[in-house]
Design a protein around this motif. Structure first.
Motif, PDB file in Angstrom:
ATOM      1  N   THR A  83       0.820  -1.201   0.000  1.00 43.23           N
ATOM      2  CA  THR A  83       0.000   0.000   0.000  1.00 43.23           C
ATOM      3  C   THR A  83       0.862   1.263   0.000  1.00 43.23           C
ATOM      4  N   ASP A 112      -7.738  12.742   1.546  1.00 43.40           N
ATOM      5  CA  ASP A 112      -6.813  11.996   0.665  1.00 43.40           C
ATOM      6  C   ASP A 112      -7.431  11.837  -0.718  1.00 43.40           C
ATOM      7  N   ASP A 164      -6.495   0.040  -4.187  1.00 42.03           N
ATOM      8  CA  ASP A 164      -5.874  -0.362  -2.930  1.00 42.03           C
ATOM      9  C   ASP A 164      -6.836  -1.229  -2.122  1.00 42.03           C
ATOM     10  N   ARG A 184       0.710   4.388  -2.473  1.00 41.90           N
ATOM     11  CA  ARG A 184       0.485   5.756  -2.000  1.00 41.90           C
ATOM     12  C   ARG A 184       1.621   6.677  -2.450  1.00 41.90           C
ATOM     13  N   LEU A 193       0.459  10.340  -1.697  1.00 40.95           N
ATOM     14  CA  LEU A 193      -0.279  10.389  -0.435  1.00 40.95           C
ATOM     15  C   LEU A 193       0.540   9.909   0.761  1.00 40.95           C
TER      16      LEU A 193
END
Lengths: 287, 559, 317
Positions: free
Chosen positions: B49, C213, B179, B53, B58
């Motif tokens: 993950t 996000d 994800d 990201r 992120l």
């Protein structure tokens, strides 16, 4: 447990770690420690009788004999600040301890009995919350007369809603966790679940709230003394000293107000920092 | 067109920590060609993950990365923040594991769908709304007009996940980053979402980077699969031939865990004594619906089950089927509205009153919960936890006897004695669940209820725990009642199965009957929606139009 | 809307019940004193005529419930009784003073909202240095009570620099405002720090939330993310805290009023308490409690309108 830690010498190690990682916290703890010692030993530390008049000049500036100067009646300000520490520090401690006992007691009673008891307690807490602390204190003073006793009890009651609601929410959240169900299934008795598991889980949260509440109580009590409703003259207390010194400020002698004001700020600041760290610690424990 | 859409080259991700920086992803290289679907498979903590990201931008601010990430040949490292945002907005779409948390609860679905079109691409709101309706239709959401006016709280998880996918399509991305997008969904809903994804890939020139813990699932939707462990890519396999090509031992374990061929257990010799008899059980709740109205939700309806001592029964169902509520009523954690529960000849229809009654029941039936971290008191060490459970039934025993029993329990669940002084936080997921099992065994129960006891665990850990439970069952003769949503788990451990749906029993029978020759339509659907080799997800919900909506409209081209 | 209407009515009912119960608590102060006549006489040794007057005025021969009811209905109709210290109707004492308190509170609210919410936004969005600086300032601010700020301001701005008047209310709009600046600052400092912290906390929680996000990865402009997804979602929480703070200001203003010699209802309350003038204390307390409860309920309702999902669920945690 803490005794064992001291025996193992882990506490000094922990203190060293704290000092390295968080010097602000260390300074706050030391400041609060010093103030607590002063509050206990004030009368022995004071160089003069705090209430004796004309030990120095009226509104005297700081000097070697009178490091904090003298007030409008010629009393030694340092001595008054030292002796006044007791009332200024212990009264809020009493408020916090009393409100915690009452608040946690009510919250546990509500959680334990549920039903109409819980409903009644919730309503009672709502009503107390609806009356600002200062108003409860003023009502208490009106009925029982001036002095510290009435405001201390009044504030202890006024703070119940904060601690009761917090404890109630935290207890409900804890009781909803699967490990409580797991303990029930194991056949562990309800008192054992309450005292071995629930209460220890509450301690960090309640401790954090007590530290934060101490700061508020100190400010509120000092304010009540400032308003002339708390500690009565000639007994010294930081709040009433600040009020009494107001005339001195305009006369060009701010010492009588400024020194106790600085001490109030330092104490509340130190307690605030400690409270914030305890809160962080409680949240850390939550995870 | 031959340049890969996404290239990740020698990526390192380092996180700051109290004990110095920790390297969470090491030297990871992967690429996704145009139109290709690439899987990134690993267990928790493998860094899959994080890698994703990093591509999406992120990562937390204090993380540092090394290596290169290129999208359409453009190196992200050398770009300004504005250019980076524009590139990500137009080239990448990302879909997350928990759609509910990833949608602003205070905005309508319509706001969410049109936001990027209006505020990034500069479309007129009415044009954006029209396009949003087409996109919702494309992912198989009926009545898009009504959905656009609703808030996320009013939609189910599966619908929300499709809304997420539709919203990312609004900007016509080149690559979709997914994800664990189906992990929070039921298996039949998972099939729906995967089918939507497969359709989209067929109609659009869409690349896919698919992160999951489920190797079988990745194998069915991807062209290539990267297996990741402890921050490194172990090997990259072609999905079609991965069973043959896998060289790493770890990959093989992942495969054997998810694709199970073990023959179903045959029922043990008929036991004369019924242990659990449940008759006409019903439980309903008053719930507040999405619109705020009070509604009655019937969780369990007229349920009757019988279970023999020493037997092993699985209750299978999707979320909301009432399977866990049944287990909780059996153990007195919930009060049934109606019906009777008889266990070992005693009436358990009402929760235990008082400590003595609770202890009697605890001696007979014990439970292992889904999340071992939540079901253990985080302040207790393993020893304290087990000793407490032992002392419930042996209150006056000396410390040595209790300690001996604790050690015996730890041996029984194959837990190293060195872990006795640890708290749950310092244990792995599998170790925690072993502690929970040992605690349940402390009472020497006749019945062990396992409520999704392995579903929160990593695949390899699942296998270990299931093997352990099987061993314990053989050693002690304890009866197992297994509550699960996962049919492959049933195959390993149960000889009889009950399939539940909406609080009622759909089908019951021996494990062999249910798994190999199901008669109920619903059971067949459950079985068919399990990803396996050669599996193609099917869409069961209707769709009004089959054309894809416009690809790369003029509004999409940046000035 | 139906749900919202029901929530509004429910909250209104709860508010009224709380008010009635609180008024009972306030009224029961008369009973707690033991000898109500002595309490009502305000410490002075009551003459037989005074005793008679008190008995008549407070209907002391009636049962408690009836007396309470007369007091409450009288208060609602504007009959606030008579002060025994000032020997005048309480309404003539409260009326003119309320204006000063209201002006002081409004000015303070302005300061709290501008600087509290403003610095909270800065702390949450302008990087680590700004965040640390504001955190240090709010830590200090939380330890600066009104009376300390008041004497510091008097010392520095009024005495040493002579920029502001020290005591009194002033004449005319601008002079009045001028006189209220220092009291408002002294009253605002602690609450600015508090509101700033709460604002920062709820903004940071939203900034780290998963739906933000999503907005980031979709390339939504930063300004819009902050306005639509972060600030709007955080606002119910900020509003709840700000509402409680502002509601409490009417009581807290007493300290600033006394420190700066302003004749508001707060200083009236304190003077009345010092002289044990129970009728005045009771009425002013009732007034302050009513303001507190009503403002809290209003803040609650606005939050509920912003965040429909909080409706009925309450926000205890």
């Amino acid at each position: 447990m803490s005794v064992a830690q001291i025996a193992n010498g882990t506490v000094p190690a922990a203190a060293r770690r704290v000092a390295r990682r968080d010097p602000t916290f260390l300074v706050a703890v030391i400041a609060f420690g010093v103030i607590s010692v002063v509050a206990l030993a004030g009368p022995w530390l004071a160089p003069y009788d705090p209430n004796e008049l004309y030990v120095g000049p009226l509104n005297g500036a700081p000097s070697l004999e009178h490091p904090f100067g003298t007030d409008d009646l010629g009393r030694d300000i340092l001595s008054r600040v030292l002796v006044g520490a007791a009332a200024s520090v212990f009264a809020p401690a009493v408020v916090v301890v009393l409100s915690t006992i009452l608040g946690v007691g009510l919250a546990l009673a509500a959680a334990w009995f549920g039903g109409w008891v819980s409903g009644g307690i919730a309503r009672l807490v709502d009503v107390i919350f609806a009356i600002p602390g200062l108003v409860i204190a003023v009502l208490a003073v009106t009925i029982f007369g001036k002095g510290l006793a009435a405001p201390v009890i009044a504030l202890a009651i006024a703070y119940i809603p904060i601690i009761a609601r917090l404890t109630r929410t935290a207890a409900a959240r804890e009781l909803a966790k699967p490990y409580i169900a797991a303990l029930r299934v194991q056949g562990v008795s309800s008192p054992a679940i309450c005292f071995r598991h629930l209460v220890p889980a509450m301690i960090p949260i309640v401790a954090a709230q007590m530290a934060v509440g101490f700061g508020y109580a100190m400010l509120d009590l000092a304010a009540i003394s400032f308003l002339g409703l708390g500690q009565q003259p000639p007994s010294p207390d930081w709040g009433s000293m600040i009020a009494a010194g107001q005339a001195g400020i305009l006369a060009g002698a701010p010492e009588q107000s400024v020194f106790p004001a600085i001490l109030v700020v330092i104490t509340v600041l130190a307690v605030g920092i400690i409270g914030a760290r305890v809160t962080d610690w409680a949240e850390e424990k939550e995870r | 067109m031959t340049a890969p859409v996404l290239e990740v080259e020698r990526l390192d991700i380092v996180a700051p920590g109290p004990e110095g920086p920790r390297r969470l992803v090491t030297d990871t290289t992967l690429s996704v060609a145009r139109g290709e679907a690439v899987g990134l498979v690993g267990e928790s903590g493998s860094g899959k993950t994080l890698t994703l990201r990093a591509v999406a931008g992120l990562l937390p601010d204090d993380f540092t990365t090394q290596g290169r990430i290129r999208i359409d040949g453009q190196d992200l490292g050398g770009m300004t923040a504005t250019a980076l945002r524009a590139l990500r907005a137009r080239r990448i779409g990302m879909v997350f594991q928990t759609p509910r948390a990833h949608l602003n609860p205070l905005r309508t679905i319509g706001d969410f769908m049109t936001e990027a079109l209006v505020h990034v691409a500069g479309e007129r709101p009415d044009v954006a709304a029209t396009r949003a309706r087409h996109l919702l239709d494309e992912v198989g959401i009926t009545d898009p007009d009504r959905r656009m006016r609703q808030y996320p709280a009013e939609l189910s998880g599966g619908l929300l996940q499709r809304v997420m996918i539709a919203a990312t399509l609004a900007m016509d991305p080149d690559i979709l980053l997914a994800d664990e997008i189906t992990t929070a969904l039921d298996v039949t809903t998972q099939e729906e979402v995967m089918a939507v994804l497969a359709d989209l890939r067929a109609h659009r020139d869409l690349s896919l980077l698919f992160v999951t813990h489920d190797l079988a699932l990745a194998g069915t939707v991807c062209d290539r699969v990267n297996v990741m462990q402890r921050g490194r890519i172990l090997e990259t396999l072609r999905a079609g031939s991965m069973r043959r090509d896998a060289r790493e031992e770890y990959t093989k374990v992942l495969m054997s865990a998810s694709l199970d061929e073990a023959p179903p257990l045959e029922p043990a010799t008929e036991s004369p004594r019924p242990l659990v008899t449940i008759e006409h059980l019903r439980k309903s709740y008053q719930v507040r619906g999405a619109t705020g109205r009070r509604e009655t939700l019937v969780a369990v309806d007229d349920l009757s089950i019988e279970m023999a001592s020493g037997g092993s029964l699985g209750i299978v169902g999707e979320s909301g089927s009432g399977k866990s509520t049944t287990a909780r009523m059996l153990l007195g954690l919930e009060r049934p509205d109606r019906g009777t529960i008889t266990v070992d000849g005693q009436d358990w229809s009402r929760p235990a009153r008082g400590s003595a009654d609770r202890r009697v029941r605890a001696k007979i039936a014990q439970m292992v919960f889904q999340d071992p971290y939540q079901s253990l008191d985080r302040r207790q060490t393993v020893r304290q936890c087990l000793a407490e459970a032992v002392r419930v039934h042996r209150p006056r025993q000396s410390a040595e006897v209790v300690d001996g029993r604790v050690r015996e329990l730890m041996r029984q669940v194959r837990l190293d004695e060195g872990l006795a002084a640890r708290r749950p936080r310092a244990l792995s997921g599998g170790q925690r669940q072993r502690v929970a099992i040992a605690r349940a065994l402390a009472a020497d129960p006749e019945l062990l209820v396992l409520d999704e006891a392995v579903s929160a665990l990593d695949v390899t850990t699942q296998v270990e725990i299931l093997t352990l439970l099987d061993t314990i069952r053989r050693e002690t003769g304890v009866a197992l009642l297994m509550i699960t949503h996962d049919l492959t788990v049933i195959r390993r451990l149960c000889d009889e199965v009950v399939v539940m749906r909406h609080g009622r029993i759909e089908e019951r029978g021996t494990a062999a009957q249910i798994l190999d020759a199901p008669t109920a339509e619903y059971t067949r659907m459950l079985l068919e929606s399990i990803p396996r080799e050669g599996w193609t997800p099917r869409r069961r919900l209707g769709r009004t139009r089959s054309q894809p909506t416009t690809t790369r409209s003029s509004a999409m081209i940046p000035e | 809307m139906n749900v919202l209407t029901r929530t509004v009515l429910g909250r209104l009912g709860g508010m009224l019940l709380t008010l009635i119960l609180a008024s009972m608590v306030i009224y029961s102060a008369v009973l707690l004193t033991g000898d109500p006549i002595a309490a009502l006489a305000g410490g002075a040794k009551p003459t037989p005529e005074l005793v008679e007057q008190i008995r008549a005025e407070y209907h002391l021969d009636d049962p408690v419930w009836s007396r309470y009811w007369q007091w409450l209905t009288g208060a609602i109709q504007g009959d606030f009784g008579r002060s025994f210290v000032y020997k005048t109707p309480v309404v003539s004492l409260v009326g003119p003073r309320f204006g000063i308190t209201l002006q002081l509170v409004l000015l303070t609210v302005l300061l709290i909202l501008v600087f509290g919410v403003g610095s909270g936004i800065l702390a949450a969005t302008r990087g680590r240095v700004v965040d640390r600086t504001i955190a240090a300032m709010t830590s200090l601010g939380m330890a600066l009570p009104t009376f300390v700020v008041a004497i510091l301001l008097i010392w520095v701005f009024a005495k040493s620099l002579g920029w502001f008047p020290v005591y009194g209310e002033g004449e005319g709009v601008w002079d009045r405002l001028w006189h209220l600046v220092l009291p408002a600052i002294s009253l605002a400092v602690l609450f600015i720090a508090y509101v700033s912290r709460v604002t920062r906390g709820s903004l940071v929680a939203q900034l780290h939330s998963e739906h933000v996000d999503t907005a980031r990865v979709r390339g939504i402009p930063r300004r819009r993310i902050f306005g639509v997804h972060v600030f709007r979602n955080a606002s119910p929480q900020i509003l709840a805290i700000a509402g409680t703070t502002i509601a409490g200001l009417f009581a807290a203003s007493a300290i600033a009023e006394v420190a700066f010699g302003l004749g508001g209802i707060g200083s009236l309350l304190v003077q009345a308490a010092a002289r044990a003038d129970l009728p005045v204390v009771q009425i002013v307390s009732l007034l302050l409690v009513t303001i507190f409860v009503v403002l809290n309920a209003v803040a609650d309702l606005i939050s509920a309108i912003i965040d429909p999902s909080s409706v009925g669920g309450g926000r205890t945690s």
